[in-house]
Write an enzyme that holds these catalytic residues in place. Structure first.
Site, short mmCIF file in Angstrom:
data_model
loop_
_atom_site.label_atom_id
_atom_site.label_comp_id
_atom_site.label_asym_id
_atom_site.label_seq_id
_atom_site.Cartn_x
_atom_site.Cartn_y
_atom_site.Cartn_z
N ASP A 336 0.43 -1.39 0.08
CA ASP A 336 -0.01 -0.37 -0.29
C ASP A 336 0.91 1.41 0.23
OD1 ASP A 336 1.23 -0.27 2.25
OD2 ASP A 336 -0.31 0.64 3.66
N GLU A 337 -0.01 1.94 -0.46
CA GLU A 337 0.62 3.30 0.07
C GLU A 337 2.60 3.08 -0.48
OE1 GLU A 337 -1.86 5.35 3.31
OE2 GLU A 337 -0.45 4.13 3.75
N ALA A 338 2.91 3.33 -1.81
CA ALA A 338 3.48 2.59 -2.11
C ALA A 338 4.59 4.46 -3.35
CB ALA A 338 4.29 1.93 -3.24
#
Length: 528
Positions: A336-338
């Site tokens: 996530d949230e890369a």
């Protein structure tokens, strides 16, 4: 047989028959949901999660000084362990000896494995109570354990008492019923997490997802990369000392949870949320320079170096050691949230990371952003969107589900336990909005995502992120009582889910939470 006449009892029996029930006419207007004292509920009506069916009949069984727990003739060691744990749990409030013995004859609490038991599945059970004793029957030891948790709720919180006569037949709606705790933002000991295991297992939650690594800290010792824990574990949000678990401590947690039929799913987040790893080893950075350790709460700024082969040696060794420690089927690899990893690099990285998980005989779990890349065959996606999530994201997740990928639902504006209850809540965040108890309960996992049938939903999970949670008291205050919403949504049939009924049963759990010294939010919409 006198079927319970209150509305909840009606719902449970109809739910067992697969009947669709409308509560519009059967319920009082619930616009004044927080007003008035709780209605008196019969013991079977207090059960939470609500069972598939429950009926009362005749006199019950008085649990007293002469009560024994019988594991049956030829019972294996696992069944005996279930009996011993049940005895330990019941002794706490009752003070009774409750010896565990073999043999089928005689009064008492009888535990029976019967693989031919119908209507209960692998985790369900049948509980029958009468004047000569209580019989718990299941196809598996896990089912017996869940039956024991129901039995605990049928006894008085404060001590010995009589279990009412009747029958409960029960099974879960979803196979995966999870609670997640983040020990990376703020460090928590294994003992605190074990306490949480006991708290959630009594409500038939069967999975503990542990977020072990993030920008702020690396919390598990890795032999092949020792500075991850030694240095990367020495920080946390706010600049505290952090900490980490040894491998033996992790094994201790896994074994402890396993005896309560809770599987541990460990998460090593990647390719983002990795500042603690990058700070520990300069070679993991594209420029060869280690950043400082991080103690804030921003996200999306860190990334493993996708173009370096050393990165893949790193994830292979880390995930290999973790797989060896973890008997369960799943390894969670985040995803996530890369935001600092370009989309093409992200997809290429996740291809290789998923292959590593498969090579060690595990099944991939990742946050739903994996749907924008190439989920490996059998990969499970964990959806953490909310009502404002874009239609494009939801469509990608639905497409992945249509391709055979099961989903774990953790909508942030329903099940994120770190979301504030309201404006006055001191710990917590509010980026997904406030999540009062009613909102955490009042939704249907089986129809939540457009284009995703219930058959594609593996289950539900309530994550507790700890950017603002640093103490046991704050942890429990944010988790309870919303964790019980998760438990019922994951276990109970849809026909039994009704806020008006639930708020009464939730209120009835207050003395139980008090007796266990659990700090919980006394939600104004619940008639405590």
């Amino acid at each position: 047989m006198r079927v319970l006449r209150r509305t909840l009892g009606t719902l449970l029996v109809l739910g067992a028959l697969g009947v669709s029930v409308s509560c519009t006419d059967a319920r009082a207007d619930d616009s004044r949901a927080g007003d008035g004292p709780p209605a008196a509920l019969a013991p079977f009506e207090r059960l939470l999660p609500a069972p598939v069916s429950a009926s009362a009949e005749g006199p019950g069984y008085a649990v007293g000084p002469g009560t024994v727990i019988r594991t049956g003739p030829g019972a294996d060691e696992e069944v005996r362990r279930v009996g011993e744990l049940l005895a330990e749990q019941l002794r706490g409030p009752s003070g009774l000896p409750l010896p565990v013995v073999g043999g089928a004859g005689g009064n008492g609490i009888r535990l029976r494995i019967d693989e031919e038991t119908e209507g209960v599945g692998d985790e369900g059970y049948r509980l029958e109570s009468g004047p000569d004793g209580i019989t718990l029957t299941a196809r598996t030891p896990a089912g017996l354990f869940h039956a024991g948790q129901t039995l605990r709720q049928l006894l008085p919180v404060a001590g010995p008492g009589t279990v009412p006569g009747g029958t409960v037949t029960d099974r879960p709606r979803f196979a995966y019923r999870g609670a997640m705790v983040d020990i990376a933002r703020h460090f928590f000991t294994v003992e605190q997490v074990k306490r949480y295991v006991d708290q959630v297992a009594q409500y038939k939650v069967n999975t503990l997802h542990v977020h072990l690594t993030d920008d702020q800290g690396w919390r598990l010792a890795v032999d092949s990369w020792p500075r991850l824990a030694e240095y990367g574990g020495g920080s946390e949000v706010g600049g505290g000392p952090g900490g980490h678990w040894t491998k033996d401590e992790y094994r201790e947690l896994v074994e402890y949870a396993g005896r309560r039929y809770v599987d541990v799913v460990p998460e090593i987040d990647m390719p983002g949320h990795v500042n603690a790893a990058l700070a520990s080893y300069a070679e993991l950075n594209c420029d060869g320079k280690a950043p400082a350790r991080y103690t804030g709460i921003k996200v999306g700024f860190s990334s493993l170096c996708v173009g370096k082969e050393r990165t893949y040696q790193f994830i292979d060794q880390v995930l290999g050691e973790l797989a060896e420690l973890t008997p369960g089927r799943y390894l969670h690899i985040g995803g996530d949230e890369a935001h600092s990893t370009p989309a093409a690099d992200y997809a290429a990285f996740m291809d290789r990371a998923q292959a590593v998980v498969g090579r060690y005989g595990k099944t991939v779990v990742a946050w739903h952003q994996l749907a924008a890349a190439r989920p490996a065959p059998g990969a499970v996606l964990q959806y953490w969107g909310h009502d404002r999530t874009s239609a494009a994201d939801r469509t990608r997740v639905a497409t992945a589900a249509g391709a055979g990928h099961r989903l774990i639902l953790s909508p942030a504006d329903r099940l994120y336990l770190d979301m504030k209850y309201d404006l006055a809540t001191k710990p917590g965040l509010a980026w997904a909005g406030f999540v009062p108890v009613r909102r955490s309960y009042s939704w249907n996992p089986g129809s939540y995502l457009p284009g995703v049938p219930e058959s594609a939903v593996l289950g539900v999970e309530a994550p507790l992120w700890t950017e603002t949670v640093a103490t046991r008291a704050d942890w429990e205050f944010m988790a309870f009582p919303r964790l019980l919403s998760l438990a019922e949504l994951g276990w109970s049939p849809q026909a039994a889910l009704d806020w008006t009924s639930y708020r009464q049963r939730l209120a009835a759990q207050g003395p139980r939470l008090d007796s266990q010294d659990i700090t919980y939010y006394r939600a104004p919409e619940v008639p405590w």
